[in-house]
Design a protein around this motif. Sequence first.
Motif, PDB file in Angstrom:
ATOM      1  N   GLY A   1      13.524  -1.964  -9.558  1.00 32.96           N
ATOM      2  CA  GLY A   1      14.306  -2.400 -10.773  1.00 32.96           C
ATOM      3  C   GLY A   1      13.754  -1.954 -12.429  1.00 32.96           C
ATOM      4  O   GLY A   1      14.320  -2.683 -13.256  1.00 32.96           O
ATOM      5  N   LEU A   2      12.966  -1.149 -12.167  1.00 34.72           N
ATOM      6  CA  LEU A   2      12.116  -0.350 -13.231  1.00 34.72           C
ATOM      7  C   LEU A   2      12.916  -0.175 -14.616  1.00 34.72           C
ATOM      8  O   LEU A   2      14.236   0.682 -13.881  1.00 34.72           O
ATOM      9  CB  LEU A   2      11.358   0.751 -13.040  1.00 34.72           C
ATOM     10  N   HIS A   3      13.015  -0.171 -16.068  1.00 34.30           N
ATOM     11  CA  HIS A   3      13.786  -0.189 -16.770  1.00 34.30           C
ATOM     12  C   HIS A   3      12.782   1.209 -17.842  1.00 34.30           C
ATOM     13  O   HIS A   3      13.571   2.267 -17.752  1.00 34.30           O
ATOM     14  CB  HIS A   3      13.972  -0.888 -17.982  1.00 34.30           C
ATOM     15  N   THR A   4      11.502   0.416 -17.777  1.00 32.62           N
ATOM     16  CA  THR A   4      10.629   1.395 -18.020  1.00 32.62           C
ATOM     17  C   THR A   4       9.505   2.527 -17.629  1.00 32.62           C
ATOM     18  O   THR A   4       9.420   1.375 -16.919  1.00 32.62           O
ATOM     19  CB  THR A   4      10.516   1.798 -19.380  1.00 32.62           C
ATOM     20  N   ILE A   5       9.279   3.500 -17.451  1.00 34.10           N
ATOM     21  CA  ILE A   5       7.578   4.168 -16.914  1.00 34.10           C
ATOM     22  C   ILE A   5       7.143   4.653 -17.946  1.00 34.10           C
ATOM     23  O   ILE A   5       7.235   5.405 -19.094  1.00 34.10           O
ATOM     24  CB  ILE A   5       7.271   5.431 -15.934  1.00 34.10           C
ATOM     25  N   PHE A   6       6.206   3.998 -18.420  1.00 29.07           N
ATOM     26  CA  PHE A   6       5.251   3.930 -19.596  1.00 29.07           C
ATOM     27  C   PHE A   6       3.755   5.519 -19.151  1.00 29.07           C
ATOM     28  O   PHE A   6       2.626   4.841 -18.494  1.00 29.07           O
ATOM     29  CB  PHE A   6       4.805   3.249 -20.245  1.00 29.07           C
ATOM     30  N   ASP A   7       3.877   6.537 -19.315  1.00 33.92           N
ATOM     31  CA  ASP A   7       2.718   7.910 -18.588  1.00 33.92           C
ATOM     32  C   ASP A   7       1.906   8.086 -19.670  1.00 33.92           C
ATOM     33  O   ASP A   7       2.300   8.615 -20.733  1.00 33.92           O
ATOM     34  CB  ASP A   7       3.620   8.361 -18.130  1.00 33.92           C
ATOM     35  N   PHE A   8       0.419   7.414 -19.548  1.00 35.27           N
ATOM     36  CA  PHE A   8       0.107   7.388 -20.894  1.00 35.27           C
ATOM     37  C   PHE A   8      -0.770   8.846 -20.000  1.00 35.27           C
ATOM     38  O   PHE A   8      -2.225   9.235 -21.560  1.00 35.27           O
ATOM     39  CB  PHE A   8      -1.044   6.594 -20.626  1.00 35.27           C
ATOM     40  N   ARG A   9      -1.444  10.101 -19.807  1.00 39.65           N
ATOM     41  CA  ARG A   9      -1.285  10.978 -19.277  1.00 39.65           C
ATOM     42  C   ARG A   9      -1.269  12.135 -20.384  1.00 39.65           C
ATOM     43  O   ARG A   9      -0.329  11.880 -21.012  1.00 39.65           O
ATOM     44  CB  ARG A   9      -1.001  11.805 -18.095  1.00 39.65           C
ATOM     45  N   ASN A  10      -2.205  12.975 -20.736  1.00 35.13           N
ATOM     46  CA  ASN A  10      -1.822  13.987 -22.005  1.00 35.13           C
ATOM     47  C   ASN A  10      -1.298  14.820 -21.046  1.00 35.13           C
ATOM     48  O   ASN A  10      -0.975  14.930 -19.925  1.00 35.13           O
ATOM     49  CB  ASN A  10      -2.948  14.714 -22.831  1.00 35.13           C
TER      50      ASN A  10
ATOM     51  N   LEU B   1       2.193   9.411 -10.509  1.00 35.63           N
ATOM     52  CA  LEU B   1       3.472   9.224  -9.447  1.00 35.63           C
ATOM     53  C   LEU B   1       3.235  10.372  -9.268  1.00 35.63           C
ATOM     54  O   LEU B   1       4.712  11.045  -8.373  1.00 35.63           O
ATOM     55  CB  LEU B   1       4.257   8.386 -10.107  1.00 35.63           C
ATOM     56  N   ALA B   2       2.801  11.654  -9.582  1.00 33.09           N
ATOM     57  CA  ALA B   2       3.280  12.592  -9.221  1.00 33.09           C
ATOM     58  C   ALA B   2       3.279  13.734  -7.799  1.00 33.09           C
ATOM     59  O   ALA B   2       4.180  14.382  -7.507  1.00 33.09           O
ATOM     60  CB  ALA B   2       2.167  14.025  -9.839  1.00 33.09           C
ATOM     61  N   HIS B   3       2.121  12.680  -7.065  1.00 33.00           N
ATOM     62  CA  HIS B   3       2.197  13.371  -5.869  1.00 33.00           C
ATOM     63  C   HIS B   3       2.888  11.584  -4.798  1.00 33.00           C
ATOM     64  O   HIS B   3       3.360  11.921  -3.399  1.00 33.00           O
ATOM     65  CB  HIS B   3       0.722  12.913  -5.167  1.00 33.00           C
ATOM     66  N   ALA B   4       3.951  10.945  -5.100  1.00 30.35           N
ATOM     67  CA  ALA B   4       4.384  10.327  -4.586  1.00 30.35           C
ATOM     68  C   ALA B   4       5.261  10.599  -3.302  1.00 30.35           C
ATOM     69  O   ALA B   4       6.384  11.825  -3.162  1.00 30.35           O
ATOM     70  CB  ALA B   4       5.917   8.896  -5.684  1.00 30.35           C
ATOM     71  N   THR B   5       5.405   9.904  -2.576  1.00 31.00           N
ATOM     72  CA  THR B   5       6.625  10.083  -0.940  1.00 31.00           C
ATOM     73  C   THR B   5       7.783   9.864  -1.155  1.00 31.00           C
ATOM     74  O   THR B   5       7.662   9.076  -2.464  1.00 31.00           O
ATOM     75  CB  THR B   5       5.479  10.228   0.769  1.00 31.00           C
TER      76      THR B   5
ATOM     77  N   PRO C   1       3.669  16.479 -12.894  1.00 38.90           N
ATOM     78  CA  PRO C   1       4.932  15.229 -13.557  1.00 38.90           C
ATOM     79  C   PRO C   1       5.541  14.353 -12.809  1.00 38.90           C
ATOM     80  O   PRO C   1       4.823  14.380 -11.238  1.00 38.90           O
ATOM     81  CB  PRO C   1       5.751  16.887 -14.232  1.00 38.90           C
ATOM     82  N   ASP C   2       5.536  13.612 -12.815  1.00 41.80           N
ATOM     83  CA  ASP C   2       5.408  12.710 -11.844  1.00 41.80           C
ATOM     84  C   ASP C   2       7.386  12.686 -11.075  1.00 41.80           C
ATOM     85  O   ASP C   2       7.608  13.599 -12.069  1.00 41.80           O
ATOM     86  CB  ASP C   2       6.071  11.169 -12.803  1.00 41.80           C
TER      87      ASP C   2
ATOM     88  N   GLU D   1       0.613  -1.661   0.249  1.00 43.92           N
ATOM     89  CA  GLU D   1       0.033   0.160   0.050  1.00 43.92           C
ATOM     90  C   GLU D   1       0.658   1.514  -0.001  1.00 43.92           C
ATOM     91  O   GLU D   1       1.590   1.446   0.933  1.00 43.92           O
ATOM     92  CB  GLU D   1      -0.822   0.334   1.619  1.00 43.92           C
ATOM     93  N   LEU D   2       0.787   1.837  -1.238  1.00 42.98           N
ATOM     94  CA  LEU D   2       1.848   3.343  -1.366  1.00 42.98           C
ATOM     95  C   LEU D   2       0.523   4.506  -0.587  1.00 42.98           C
ATOM     96  O   LEU D   2      -0.278   4.148  -0.531  1.00 42.98           O
ATOM     97  CB  LEU D   2       2.174   3.395  -2.833  1.00 42.98           C
ATOM     98  N   THR D   3       1.111   4.942  -0.039  1.00 41.50           N
ATOM     99  CA  THR D   3       0.342   6.639   0.579  1.00 41.50           C
ATOM    100  C   THR D   3       0.257   7.851  -0.653  1.00 41.50           C
ATOM    101  O   THR D   3      -1.663   8.136  -0.369  1.00 41.50           O
ATOM    102  CB  THR D   3       1.948   7.251   1.243  1.00 41.50           C
ATOM    103  N   GLU D   4       0.326   7.899  -1.572  1.00 41.70           N
ATOM    104  CA  GLU D   4       0.080   8.382  -3.168  1.00 41.70           C
ATOM    105  C   GLU D   4       0.215   8.919  -3.830  1.00 41.70           C
ATOM    106  O   GLU D   4       0.463   9.339  -4.190  1.00 41.70           O
ATOM    107  CB  GLU D   4       1.000  10.208  -2.118  1.00 41.70           C
ATOM    108  N   VAL D   5       0.708   7.008  -4.044  1.00 47.62           N
ATOM    109  CA  VAL D   5       0.189   6.167  -5.604  1.00 47.62           C
ATOM    110  C   VAL D   5      -0.968   5.550  -4.854  1.00 47.62           C
ATOM    111  O   VAL D   5      -0.842   4.099  -4.524  1.00 47.62           O
ATOM    112  CB  VAL D   5       1.741   5.453  -6.127  1.00 47.62           C
TER     113      VAL D   5
END
Length: 269
Positions: free
Chosen positions: A61-70, A46-50, A79-80, A14-18
């Motif tokens: 270990g992420l390689h890529t984040i795909f952000d589908f927002r306009n 992920l804009a408000h991630a703590t 922004p993330d 459970e993430l706090t702000e994601v």
Amino acid sequence: MTQQTPQVPQAQPELTEVRNFRDVGGLPTVDGRRVREGRLFRSGHLAHATEADAAFLAGLGLHTIFDFRNASDIKLEGPDVTLPGVRHVNIPLTDPADGAEFWAMVRDGELDQLRSALGDGKAAARMAKTYRHIITTRTEDHSRVLNALAEDSVPALMHCAAGKDRAGLSVAVTLLAVGVERDAIEADYLKSDDPHRRYKIRRSDNSAVGMSQEVMELLAPLFGAHTDYLAAAYDAIEQTWGSTEKYLTDGLKLTPATRERLRDRLLTD
């Protein structure tokens, strides 16, 4: 033969702000394999991630984040957060101008406006239409994502604003491409309807009137995950291409080699 209930992973942090984060690992394929854990994740923005949220995400270990927002989404939420060493790819799956007035009404409209625009099944009908539209008009974008996953972009996180519609469809398309059972795709999709996962509704009027039970009920179809929406996407595939296989080969232009690489990257042996 009695069909077994799809096994959908239950233990998720459970993430706090994601909102709406989860690993889609463990989902079964029609040929007896499973999606590998730690390869494909989904969430809201992920804009408000703590700091703790960001530290957890950075540890995946992420390689890529795909952000589908306009652009409008990003302007509204921000922004993330930046994760060191992770590539961020923005692929808007809806145009900022599409429905701009509608979403302004959702945020700012009074009760009578909301009743007129969303009541009597109009909200749900709009969502089903959106799912159809994304499937039929964003094949190039979905193909780009799948080819990237096949090449070098795993582990990956897919998200939009709520992590339900644009990300939900992109995850569903990815799972279809590697042969995950449709019941399992639906079970994972419906997790976005869990109350603790839902997008936090923003209204300019946060009073008891502006956030009344009737207002929330009118808005609910826009922010919930429903089987009818996913069914509309599948129906669009059938009506446009005739079958899922034709959609993958003719619509998304996926070659057999690309699909095999995708399966190798995402599935168990």
